[in-house]
Each structure stands twice: as C-alpha cells, then as structure tokens.
Design an enzyme around this catalytic site. Structure first.
Site, mmCIF file in Angstrom:
data_model
loop_
_atom_site.group_PDB
_atom_site.id
_atom_site.type_symbol
_atom_site.label_atom_id
_atom_site.label_comp_id
_atom_site.label_asym_id
_atom_site.label_seq_id
_atom_site.Cartn_x
_atom_site.Cartn_y
_atom_site.Cartn_z
ATOM 1 N N ASP A 444 0.864 -1.186 0.000
ATOM 2 C CA ASP A 444 0.000 0.000 0.000
ATOM 3 C C ASP A 444 0.897 1.231 0.000
ATOM 4 O O ASP A 444 2.050 1.179 0.445
ATOM 5 C CB ASP A 444 -0.915 0.015 1.230
ATOM 6 C CG ASP A 444 -1.903 1.182 1.180
ATOM 7 O OD1 ASP A 444 -2.787 1.158 0.318
ATOM 8 O OD2 ASP A 444 -1.769 2.105 1.992
ATOM 9 N N GLU A 446 0.925 5.671 0.694
ATOM 10 C CA GLU A 446 0.279 6.902 1.117
ATOM 11 C C GLU A 446 0.873 8.021 0.270
ATOM 12 O O GLU A 446 2.083 8.011 -0.024
ATOM 13 C CB GLU A 446 0.514 7.179 2.604
ATOM 14 C CG GLU A 446 -0.059 6.109 3.523
ATOM 15 C CD GLU A 446 -1.564 5.949 3.418
ATOM 16 O OE1 GLU A 446 -2.234 6.920 3.002
ATOM 17 O OE2 GLU A 446 -2.067 4.856 3.735
ATOM 18 N N HIS A 585 -5.452 3.415 7.223
ATOM 19 C CA HIS A 585 -4.977 4.636 6.566
ATOM 20 C C HIS A 585 -3.523 4.956 6.905
ATOM 21 O O HIS A 585 -3.134 6.117 6.970
ATOM 22 C CB HIS A 585 -5.902 5.816 6.862
ATOM 23 C CG HIS A 585 -7.283 5.640 6.305
ATOM 24 N ND1 HIS A 585 -7.544 5.637 4.948
ATOM 25 C CD2 HIS A 585 -8.457 5.417 6.924
ATOM 26 C CE1 HIS A 585 -8.835 5.443 4.757
ATOM 27 N NE2 HIS A 585 -9.409 5.297 5.941
ATOM 28 N N ASP A 590 -2.581 -0.638 6.355
ATOM 29 C CA ASP A 590 -3.452 -1.060 5.254
ATOM 30 C C ASP A 590 -2.889 -2.276 4.530
ATOM 31 O O ASP A 590 -3.645 -3.152 4.090
ATOM 32 C CB ASP A 590 -3.645 0.092 4.265
ATOM 33 C CG ASP A 590 -4.611 1.143 4.797
ATOM 34 O OD1 ASP A 590 -5.169 0.927 5.884
ATOM 35 O OD2 ASP A 590 -4.801 2.169 4.130
#
Length: 635
Positions: A444, A446, A585, A590
């Site tokens: 994942d 960000e 998040h 995640d």
C-alpha cells in the site's frame, strides 16, 4: 445461472404469454369478429373489454406478487447462500444480512446455530491435536539441534524445554538451568513478564490469533551479560497452560545502553506493565483515561520512566491516585499525568531528569538520558480543569497510529485503468500456477494526493510477504519518502504524515528500487490496485526500473465473490470475512489488513474453483466493467 434468475425468467415468460393472449383477443375483437346486430354487438364488446381489464389487473397482481416473492424469498435465499459460503470458507461467525420481512422463518437462526457448532467442533479438534503427546516430540528434537539459544517457558516463568546452545550461554549459572526451574534465576524478571503482557494483548486484539512476536533486551542476573531476545507464544500443548518460546543471543552492553530498541507499543499496554511493576502494595493507583495511543518507545525503559514520573507526581502532590491519558497534540503524541493540585516547577523537573534510573541494560543512566533515547520531553503546567495540574510527556507517535479525526475518513476513489496491469495473455506458464503455492507481496502507498499526473507524490510505501499461504511477519518493507513538495493538510488528516516526518527521509529514486528488490518475482497484491500501480509506474523511468509483475486486486476479487453486495471498501470486506482492522490509513496498517483479507479471499476463491493465477486474473478482469456499472448506479 442462479435459481433466483431462473424463477424470475420463468415468471417473465409467463407474463409475456399472457400479454400475447390479451393482444390476440384485442385484435380479434376489433378485426376478426363477424357482424352482429345492434343489440348483441355493444354488449359483447363490453364483455370483451371487461375481460381485458380483468386480465390486465391479473397481470398487475402477479407482477406485484413476483416482486414481493423476490424481496421476501428469492433475494434472501441468494444472500443466505453467499453468507453460508463465507461461513464455510472464511469466517464461521459471519452475520447474515437479510431483509427483516423475509419468509425463511427460522432457517437463518438454524444456519447460525450450525456455524456455532462448526466453531466448537473446530476448537475441540485443535485442542485434541494440541493435547497429543506425539505433537511435542518432533518439536523437542528440532529445538535441541537449533544453533541458537532457545528456552520454552510457561506463564509463570518455569522452564519446560531448552537446548544445548542455551546451556552454553548460561554456562556461568548452569546449576540454575533445568526443567521446572525458574527462568528468573538467570534473567531479570520484569522484561520477560512485560513481554508476556504485550503478547497477550496482541493475541486479544487479533481475536486469538497466535502469530505475533516481541523482541526485547534482557540482562542476565548479576550484570553478567546482555541478551537480545525474541519471544513467541506457543499454542497450548496442555489445556489451560500458556507457553512461550524465547530465542536469544548475546549482545554488547554499551550498544544497548546507548540505543535501546524502539518498537510500536500501545500506551495501554505500557500502563498494564506499570501496574505490574509497581505491584498492588505500592500505595499508588494509576487510572487510564481514554483508549490509548500507539507510540514508538523502548518498552522496558519507558515503563520505568512512567514509574519514576508517577512516583515524582505522588511525592509532589501527596495524591495516591494518578490519571494517565494519551492523546495526539498536532503531529506529536502526549502522555499526560494529571492530579489535583499545582504543577511541578521547572527546577524540580530539571532535578528529576538528573536522577539515576536503573534501566534494563544493567547500567545506571539518568531519567533525562532515557527520555532522550525515546525521543521524549517533559513539562508541567495547569490543567484546563480548575484545581488540577498535569505533567506532559511528549512522545513519538507510531506510524501505525490511526489519526484521530472528527469526520469520517473518505475512501479513495476507485480506479479501473487496467492497461497498467499484466494482461492475462502474457502470463504464460505462470497462469497455470496454483494460488496457494505462489509468493505474494501485498503493498500500500500513502500519497500527497490522488493525481500523480499532476504532481502528487508517494510519501510512504509498505509491503508484507505471503509465502505458501502464510503471512510472514518477519518479512516486511516500510519506508517514509521525501516527496520534495508540500504535503496538503487534507492529506495529513487521512494518513497522519506531516512534512516534519519526511524531512531527511530518502527520495522515491532511492526507495522504489529497494521496494522492487523486496518484491523480487512475487505477485503484487493491493486494494484498489490500479491507484497504487499508477503511482509506481509513473516513477519507473526516473528510477530505472519496471514493475511488470502480475497484479491481483482485493477489491475486484471481492466483487467477483460477493456480487450481491455493493460495498467493497477495505473496511467492508474485512468485516465480511472476519478480519480485525488495525492501523487503518497507514501504509503498513493497510498493507497488513489487505494481506489478511487476501488470504481469506483465496479460501473463498478455491471454494469456487478459482485455484490458479490465470483464473484469478480472468475473474478480476471480468469484474472491471461490472464494478464501473455498480459505481455509476450509486450516482
């Protein structure tokens, strides 16, 4: 074709036949009827009109019945089938989501009862297997031959098993090493007991799953050395007795004293360790307020620091009860000790920080040294409530900390640009490989925003590895990335990463090749994968690498498996298959949740006959258009 579709299709065909009969009668009444006299003609036309009206009303009634049966019987049956599939293959405790006015009567309750019996039976089978003495013999043979020191203890610290390397490490106190003897005769008690508490809390948070581990430093009794330890829980081999496996190796005293080991820990767990440390007869009571905060700290020294601060506050105020609350204050975490009375003066705090504090490294350092090692600062001032004061310790929040926000955090928009993915036709022999035997990296990212083509950048990337159906907690990748551009406040509200967090971090040109090396030839897995892949592939040319791996998307797999549901967010899927959510998040949080969800989806895919990578890719690609239509239907 589902049974519901067949029933509705048959009913639709019947209505078409009735409509055809009505049309024939209407045509005949207008064109095919022979001439009638002035009396019979009008009367017969009225009768035919009445029959047509009755047939029209009958069709309306039948149509209403059809919709009613669909809502109360056919649709609940389809939902029941989907729910039973989830119960049988992923989560036996899944709650069936049925309409309240269904006609299934007690059938859903019977299914829940059957699922509960399945859970109890599975538990009984596991306990029977674990209580089998033959299960321990191979473990003993392997342990005794391992080249690292290893000891198995119970929750009270009694030694159950040890190997030859452990005898070598504890050679100076060999008379204390033996079956049934206490480990605490050789190692300091508190670090071991604190680690047992942390493991127990982890198991509780993960619904009984015993797949965690904790690393810690622990000195030998008498200051004769320092050990780097790793503790894991073992499934109960005998009912009612918890066992823990500890591996260890000797390390340098000075290195540990200088650096320690910062790990992610929940302040609630530190407070539980503080209560253990002070004991019931200390005359002090610590009350936790709030839900706790994930921070980065050296666990043992942080508990000792809290103990020193609690005792100092009690000495200053004369109060025997101290409240502790952990909160976020901007980008920093705060651990507040509050009491009735006045704040502690600055000179007293400075003197307090110069006090020697016996840490778990066998040497004396000051409280200030320990605060510096943990990245902490302390101050004292008045509380917002009149007559109260607080001592605030600024701490470093963990990257797995879920940002606290008043508003719900929005989900990312869904992306369907699967020209970025490896086409099914190009998989070659890989298409025929079984899903259970593949290596996966679930990842994942960000980012500063949602549009990489307009300058948005990756600011965090994390991945976890799955091999042969097992999530490897020891093989992870996690990096913060310096985006070399501002991070918008609305993005920080979602992932909690500020510009201060990425100052001095590596750039994407340095991090992405490292991630590529970590992935190797594994299959990539992500939730809403096209979003993350777009960010990766926009940087390929600049980084001199290429991500040409097969990609699986948990969002699309969920659409394929649960087409009756319209909510396929990561939270919704996790709840559906029984996965506990932590660290949402954040890149690592995640990635970890997605990995656990993916393992559940693999079981459901296998139950549907989707057992190879090629079949899974074909199923995913077939869902792209369906998901587009579902998304449009919501708007």
């Amino acid at each position: 074709m589902s049974g519901r579709t067949k029933v509705l299709g048959a009913f639709g065909l019947f209505l078409l036949m009735v409509a055809g009969a009505v049309a024939v009668m209407a045509w005949f009444s207008q064109n095919g009827m022979p001439p009638l006299d002035a009396t019979v003609g009008p009367w017969l036309q009225k009768q035919i009109a009445l029959v047509l009206l009755l047939l029209f009303c009958l069709c309306g009634v039948l149509l209403h019945i059809a919709f009613w049966l669909d809502r109360t019987l056919l649709r609940p049956m389809a939902q029941l089938v989907k729910g039973v599939e989830i119960m049988a293959n992923a989560n036996p405790l899944h709650e069936l989501a049925l309409t309240k006015d269904h006609l299934l009567e007690s059938l859903p309750d019977a299914v829940h009862t059957l699922a509960g019996s399945l859970v109890r039976t599975q538990r009984q089978v596991r306990e029977t297997l674990l209580n089998c003495d033959r299960g321990m013999e191979p473990l003993e043979r392997v342990i005794k031959q391992l080249p690292v020191g290893l000891i198995v203890i119970n929750a009270q610290g009694s030694i159950i098993l040890y190997n030859l390397e452990a005898q070598k490490i504890f050679h100076h106190c060999s008379d204390l090493l033996g079956l049934g003897r206490s480990l605490y005769g050789m190692l300091w008690r508190f670090p071991v007991e604190m680690t047992i508490i942390l493991l127990a809390k982890d198991i509780q948070r993960q619904g009984g799953e015993e797949n965690g581990l904790q690393r810690f430093y622990c000195p030998l009794v008498g200051g004769k050395g320092m050990l780097d330890c790793v503790m894991r829980p073992l499934s109960n081999c005998h009912a009612g007795e918890d066992r823990f496996l500890i591996t260890f190796e000797e390390v340098d005293h000075g290195m540990v004293a200088k650096h320690g080991r910062l790990v992610d820990v929940l302040t609630s767990d530190l407070i539980a360790g503080l209560a253990l440390r002070m004991g019931p007869n200390s005359g002090l009571a610590v009350v936790e307020v709030g839900q706790g905060l994930w921070i980065q700290a050296d666990v043992s020294s942080m508990v000792l620091t809290l103990e020193a601060l609690v005792r100092a506050v009690s000495e200053h105020s004369g109060n025997g009860t101290i409240e502790i609350q952990a909160t976020m204050e901007g980008p920093s975490g705060c651990v507040d000790l509050t009491w009735m009375g006045s704040p502690i003066e600055g000179e007293v705090l400075e003197s307090l920080q110069k006090r020697p504090l016996v840490t778990m490294v066998g040497v004396e350092v000051t409280l200030g040294d320990v605060l510096t090692r943990n990245g902490c600062q302390i101050n004292s001032h008045g509380h917002s409530q009149a007559g109260r004061a607080l001592l605030r310790m600024l701490v470093k929040p963990s990257l797995v900390q879920v940002p606290s926000t008043a508003a719900a955090v929005p989900e990312r928009p869904e992306f369907y640009d699967f020209s970025l993915m490896v086409a099914f036709n190009s998989l070659g022999r890989t298409a025929g490989r079984g899903l259970a035997g593949l290596s996966y990296v679930v990842f994942d990212t960000e980012t500063t925003g949602l549009q990489p083509s307009k300058g948005d950048e990756i600011i965090a990337i994390a991945g976890v590895r799955i091999v042969n159906g097992r999530l490897l907690s020891g093989e992870t990748f996690s990096r913060l990335v310096n985006p070399r551009r501002p991070i918008p406040a609305e993005s920080t509200r979602i992932h909690g990463i500020t510009e201060a967090d990425v100052v001095g971090q590596e750039t994407i040109e340095e991090v992405l090749p490292q991630f590529k090396s970590f992935v190797g030839d594994s299959v990539l897995v992500a939730h809403n994968a096209a979003f993350d892949m777009r960010f990766l592939q926009m940087k390929e040319a600049r980084c001199g690498i290429r991500f040409d791996h097969p990609v699986l998307d948990t969002l699309l797999l969920s659409v394929y498996l649960h087409s009756e549901d319209t909510d396929h967010t990561l939270d919704a899927i996790a709840k559906r298959v029984g996965v506990t959510i932590h660290g949402r998040h954040t890149a690592m949080g995640d990635a970890w949740v997605t990995a656990e969800v993916f393992l559940k989806l693999l079981e459901l895919l296998n139950a549907k006959g989707i057992s190879t990578l090629g079949l899974a890719m074909r199923a995913s690609e077939s869902m792209v258009q369906i998901r587009r239509q579902q998304t449009k239907a919501r708007y």
